[in-house]
Design a protein around this motif. Structure first.
Motif, short mmCIF file in Angstrom:
data_model
loop_
_atom_site.label_atom_id
_atom_site.label_comp_id
_atom_site.label_asym_id
_atom_site.label_seq_id
_atom_site.Cartn_x
_atom_site.Cartn_y
_atom_site.Cartn_z
N ALA A 262 -9.78 -6.81 -9.16
CA ALA A 262 -9.49 -5.36 -9.11
C ALA A 262 -9.50 -4.91 -7.65
CB ALA A 262 -10.53 -4.59 -9.91
N ASN B 183 -8.61 -6.31 -4.23
CA ASN B 183 -7.81 -7.46 -3.79
C ASN B 183 -7.38 -7.25 -2.34
OD1 ASN B 183 -5.89 -9.35 -3.22
ND2 ASN B 183 -4.96 -9.30 -5.25
N ASP C 1 -5.17 -6.54 3.71
CA ASP C 1 -5.36 -5.09 3.87
C ASP C 1 -6.88 -4.84 3.89
OD1 ASP C 1 -5.87 -2.37 3.34
OD2 ASP C 1 -3.96 -2.14 2.31
N SER D 16 -13.31 7.11 -3.67
CA SER D 16 -11.90 6.74 -3.62
C SER D 16 -11.16 7.82 -4.40
CB SER D 16 -11.67 5.38 -4.28
OG SER D 16 -12.32 4.37 -3.53
N HIS E 57 -2.59 5.98 -3.33
CA HIS E 57 -2.65 4.75 -2.52
C HIS E 57 -3.49 3.61 -3.08
CE1 HIS E 57 -6.65 5.81 -0.43
NE2 HIS E 57 -6.52 6.55 -1.50
N VAL F 105 -3.84 0.77 -5.74
CA VAL F 105 -2.91 0.06 -6.61
C VAL F 105 -3.67 -0.89 -7.54
CG1 VAL F 105 -1.19 -1.80 -6.50
CG2 VAL F 105 -0.93 0.24 -5.07
N THR G 3 -13.50 1.56 -4.86
CA THR G 3 -12.11 1.13 -5.00
C THR G 3 -11.92 0.31 -6.28
OG1 THR G 3 -12.04 0.99 -2.59
CG2 THR G 3 -10.19 0.03 -3.78
P1 AMP Z 1 -10.65 3.17 -0.51
O1 AMP Z 1 -10.30 4.54 0.00
O2 AMP Z 1 -11.89 2.57 0.07
O3 AMP Z 1 -10.65 3.13 -2.01
O4 AMP Z 1 -9.49 2.16 -0.02
C1 AMP Z 1 -8.16 2.40 -0.35
C2 AMP Z 1 -7.25 1.55 0.51
O5 AMP Z 1 -7.40 0.17 0.17
C3 AMP Z 1 -5.78 1.88 0.29
O6 AMP Z 1 -5.33 2.87 1.19
C4 AMP Z 1 -5.09 0.54 0.50
O7 AMP Z 1 -4.86 0.32 1.87
C5 AMP Z 1 -6.13 -0.45 0.01
N1 AMP Z 1 -5.99 -0.77 -1.42
C6 AMP Z 1 -5.28 -0.14 -2.39
N2 AMP Z 1 -5.45 -0.71 -3.59
C7 AMP Z 1 -6.32 -1.74 -3.39
C8 AMP Z 1 -6.91 -2.73 -4.25
N3 AMP Z 1 -6.69 -2.76 -5.55
N4 AMP Z 1 -7.74 -3.64 -3.66
C9 AMP Z 1 -8.01 -3.61 -2.33
N5 AMP Z 1 -7.49 -2.72 -1.49
C10 AMP Z 1 -6.66 -1.79 -2.00
#
Ligand code: AMP
Ligand code: MG
Length: 327
Positions: A111, A113, A168, A236, A252, A254, A283
């Motif tokens: 979840a 990733n 990322d 988040s 943002h 996914v 997240t």
């Molecule tokens: P956060 O605000 O800590 O929840 O991080 C969100 C950021 O993590 C997004 O802007 C993406 O760059 C990245 N992201 C989005 N979906 C995922 C996911 N499922 N797993 C890891 N990183 C993600």
């Protein structure tokens, strides 16, 4: 006597705060780093000690940003991405960050990733050209997010991705930075610290503070309260980065199983003692939802979910949240 401070923040609102005893000197500094504002307050030592402590804490975070940024082509993370499938040797911090983040990916069954980069890029979330992608392009991007193919070799401190992969760091970078910065402040024997890192809080101290959780659709409405001495609160949210197309909001975060922004989730706020854990869980739980049992792995942690159900915004508290001053 309790002092009351009011400030509006990206994810949360601190409405009342006993963070620093009035008799102690305290110092606060705010700087732009990791794409957001970081405020650090320190207390309980002489002004000169506190000033040095802030210098050191900010230096740690700026240094980490220069290693982990995926917006800086000179960072170690950008080099790993660029040189895939080549092997890249990295600093101890980057290596540890990737080890912890990969462990979180395995623990959350993907979840969270860190290899989600190609999908985030395709949706345009790294820039201003955000749009719903072509289905074939999305399938191809999804074929590149297999985090189990990331090779970390601790003997040589090297990292290797498969061709086309993109790391990322966005979901766990701030949490990791908070731990590193506080490690320095502990070494300098600073007894009270309070961080606001773009809406993620971390606090260490003997007395308690009250944090008010902002309503995800209104800065001025409090959704819930948390009382804590030491710990971190991360949110988040679908309001941080999103676009709308044909009346649908795409945010943002996914779901790596579908390659699409998680539908109907508005925000997830997590309390955990460790700031890395709070950042990771907010997240991962945004993706997994309130049915997940991930919180059980972290005794004392709790989460507040806000989701759309039939046009109503529904709040659900899980884990320790109801033991605190929950909704
Ligand atoms: P956060 O605000 O800590 O929840 O991080 C969100 C950021 O993590 C997004 O802007 C993406 O760059 C990245 N992201 C989005 N979906 C995922 C996911 N499922 N797993 C890891 N990183 C993600
Ligand atoms: Mg996070």
């Amino acid at each position: 006597m309790r002092r009351v401070a009011v400030s509006l923040l990206a994810g949360l609102t601190v409405i009342s705060c006993t963070d620093l005893p009035v008799s102690d000197s305290s110092l606060k500094r705010t700087e732009y780093v990791m794409g957001t504002m970081l405020s650090i307050s320190v207390g309980g030592r002489s002004p000169a000690d506190l000033d040095r402590a802030l210098d050191s804490a900010f230096a740690v975070v700026h240094d980490l940003d220069s290693k982990l940024s995926n917006y800086d082509s000179a960072s170690e993370l950008s080099r790993i991405n660029r040189e895939a499938p080549g092997e890249v040797s990295v600093s101890p911090e980057t290596f540890e960050f990737l080890e912890l983040t990969l462990a979180a990916a395995h623990e959350s069954s993907g979840a969270l990733n860190p290899a989600i980069g190609p999908v985030i890029k395709l949706w345009g979330f790294y820039g201003d050209d955000m749009k719903v992608p072509d289905a074939n392009d999305l399938d191809f991007a999804l074929s590149l997010v297999d985090y189990s193919s990331i090779v970390l070799d601790s003997a040589t401190r090297t990292v290797r991705l498969s061709e086309g992969m993109l790391l990322d760091p966005g979901a766990t970078g701030k949490g990791y930075a908070l731990n590193l910065a506080d490690k320095v402040l502990r070494q300098m024997e600073i007894p009270t610290v309070f961080f606001d890192f773009g809406g993620q809080f971390y606090r260490r101290g003997a007395d308690t503070v009250d944090l008010a959780i902002r309503h995800p659709r209104s800065d001025s409405v409090v959704a819930s309260l948390i009382r804590m001495a030491t710990g971190s609160v991360a949110t988040s949210g679908d309001y941080e980065r999103y676009f709308e197309q044909d009346g649908v909001r795409y945010a943002h975060i996914v779901d790596p199983r579908t390659g699409r922004p998680v539908p109907d989730r508005v925000s997830v706020t997590v309390f955990a003692e460790d700031p890395f854990v709070a950042d990771y869980l907010s997240t991962a739980l945004f993706v997994l939802g309130s049915e997940s049992d991930l919180l059980n792995l972290y005794p004392g942690s709790g989460a507040l979910f806000a989701s759309w159900q039939d046009d109503s915004l529904v709040f659900l508290a899980r884990g320790s949240w109801s033991d605190l001053e929950g909704p």
